[in-house]
Design an enzyme around this catalytic site. Structure first.
Site, PDB file in Angstrom:
ATOM      1  N   GLU A 175      -6.491  -0.341   0.918  1.00 28.84           N
ATOM      2  CA  GLU A 175      -5.685  -1.554   1.088  1.00 28.84           C
ATOM      3  C   GLU A 175      -6.553  -2.779   1.365  1.00 28.84           C
ATOM      4  O   GLU A 175      -6.935  -3.026   2.509  1.00 28.84           O
ATOM      5  CB  GLU A 175      -4.671  -1.385   2.239  1.00 28.84           C
ATOM      6  CG  GLU A 175      -3.812  -2.636   2.420  1.00 28.84           C
ATOM      7  CD  GLU A 175      -2.748  -2.527   3.509  1.00 28.84           C
ATOM      8  OE1 GLU A 175      -2.681  -1.493   4.197  1.00 28.84           O
ATOM      9  OE2 GLU A 175      -1.989  -3.491   3.661  1.00 28.84           O
ATOM     10  N   LYS A 217      -3.384  -0.267  -2.533  1.00 33.34           N
ATOM     11  CA  LYS A 217      -2.300  -1.025  -1.888  1.00 33.34           C
ATOM     12  C   LYS A 217      -2.710  -2.494  -1.794  1.00 33.34           C
ATOM     13  O   LYS A 217      -3.342  -2.907  -0.816  1.00 33.34           O
ATOM     14  CB  LYS A 217      -2.034  -0.434  -0.488  1.00 33.34           C
ATOM     15  CG  LYS A 217      -0.967  -1.189   0.302  1.00 33.34           C
ATOM     16  CD  LYS A 217      -0.460  -0.396   1.488  1.00 33.34           C
ATOM     17  CE  LYS A 217       0.444  -1.232   2.360  1.00 33.34           C
ATOM     18  NZ  LYS A 217       1.235  -0.459   3.296  1.00 33.34           N
TER      19      LYS A 217
HETATM   20  P1  13P Z   1       4.015  -5.083   5.367  1.00 34.29           P
HETATM   21  O1  13P Z   1       4.787  -4.500   4.213  1.00 34.29           O
HETATM   22  O2  13P Z   1       4.873  -5.462   6.528  1.00 34.29           O
HETATM   23  O3  13P Z   1       3.059  -6.147   4.922  1.00 34.29           O
HETATM   24  O4  13P Z   1       3.121  -3.894   5.950  1.00 34.29           O
HETATM   25  C1  13P Z   1       2.487  -3.081   5.072  1.00 34.29           C
HETATM   26  C2  13P Z   1       1.233  -2.604   5.680  1.00 34.29           C
HETATM   27  O5  13P Z   1       1.033  -1.416   5.805  1.00 34.29           O
HETATM   28  C3  13P Z   1       0.221  -3.570   6.080  1.00 34.29           C
HETATM   29  O6  13P Z   1      -0.954  -2.906   6.392  1.00 34.29           O
END
Ligand code: 13P
Length: 335
Positions: A175, A217
């Site tokens: 991510e 992500k």
């Molecule tokens: P949000 O969808 O609230 O942005 O959170 C996703 C997430 O895992 C951020 O690390």
């Protein structure tokens, strides 16, 4: 097909997505206190348990990202949280980074920590039932950021994390979140996000990661929250697809977007248009935290024993996002 590839595909199959319920205790405390509920381990579990036992779990939520506290909590004498998730056909996952800290020599930027002792923690999480993991790098857009230093060092950490996770037979969620905060244009977001993602894959390849066994992500492409040049959902979809097409290797099976501060409906609508316009082979789904939980949390806070009412709201959002992950959502379905 490798075992990791089949886990990734199972999580994201048939429009299923991921529930990001991995808020740290500090973040969860902020969320609960914002709706006047006191943040005790029991209340944190109660809210999460309410969602995890909803009807939509088995049809919409392929995996749930848990926090260290939650993965160890017991639902009853003989059932823990990962067992509850397995019983509704949802794969347990775990956030394994220990948070973003100030980056030395670029003090306005962050580097995500958590590599020390990670191999041992992963083994423990595997034993507890986790089959996938999450690590989040964060980047700001300003005139001079994200710097090459932040881009490089976070990519390096994401790659070392991914290697350890795959060694332990789990799927790493990679991510790299380019934050929405700021006045930057959507074009800046496109350029910077592309640079960040490309660097991540350069490092993942250097560290010999099996790209068929990861989930990316990312953020979608949009103008900064303080920008006066907002773009519409069609443009978000177009630029997001362009970005991913040009920066993600084709072996990657799936992409699960973060919601990143969008409203619930925006997050659903943008995902739907991305899927309608998708010209790539990637599965494009969701890994939402706030955009799946916000309304349910608000309702629950008024009566924390109203399980059914809370679950109805969560079920609706999960269903809408699963339709959006197949390009089958429309505004009328919201009513
Ligand atoms: P949000 O969808 O609230 O942005 O959170 C996703 C997430 O895992 C951020 O690390």
């Amino acid at each position: 097909m490798s075992e990791l590839n089949s886990i990734a595909l199972k999580i994201l199959s048939d429009g299923k997505g991921i529930l990001a319920a991995d808020e740290s205790t500090a973040t969860m405390t902020k969320r609960l206190e914002s709706v006047s509920v006191s943040s005790t381990p029991e209340n944190r579990l109660l809210f999460r348990k309410t969602l995890f036992s909803s009807k939509s779990m088995s049809s919409c939520i392929g995996g749930v990202i848990l926090y260290d506290e939650t993965i160890k909590q017991k639902i009853s004498n003989n059932k823990n949280v990962p067992e509850l998730l397995n019983s509704v056909n949802s794969i347990p996952g775990i956030k394994v980074d220990t948070g973003a800290k100030v980056l030395a020599n670029s003090l306005n930027e962050k580097i995500t920590e958590g590599l020390d002792g990670l191999r041992d923690r992963l083994k423990e999480y595997y034993k507890l039932g986790a089959r996938f993991t999450k690590w989040r790098g964060v980047y700001n857009i300003t005139k001079e950021y994200p710097s090459k230093l932040a881009i490089h060092s976070n990519a390096h950490s994401l790659a070392r994390y991914s290697a350890l996770v795959q060694e332990c037979n789990m799927v790493p969620i990679v991510e790299p979140e380019v934050l929405m905060d700021g006045k930057h244009s959507a074009q800046d977001c496109l350029l910077k996000t592309s640079e960040v993602i490309k660097k991540c894959f350069e490092e993942l390849i250097l560290h010999k990661i099996d790209l068929t066994g990861i989930i990316l992500k990312p953020n979608m492409i949009w103008a900064g929250s303080g920008s006066d040049k907002k773009i519409d959902s069609n443009e978000v979809a177009k630029l997001t697809i362009e970005c991913l097409k040009n920066s993600v290797p084709s072996e990657v099976p799936g992409i699960a977007f973060l919601s990143g501060g969008q409203s619930e409906i925006e997050a659903t609508q943008n995902l739907n248009l991305i899927n309608k316009e998708n010209t790539t082979n990637f599965i494009m789904s969701y890994s939402y935290g706030r955009a799946l939980q916000q309304s349910a949390l608000k309702h629950w806070s008024k009566n924390i024993n109203d399980v059914e009412g809370t679950q109805n709201i969560f079920n609706h959002r999960a269903k809408m996002n699963t339709l959006a992950a197949q390009g089958k959502w429309s505004k009328e379905l919201e009513n």
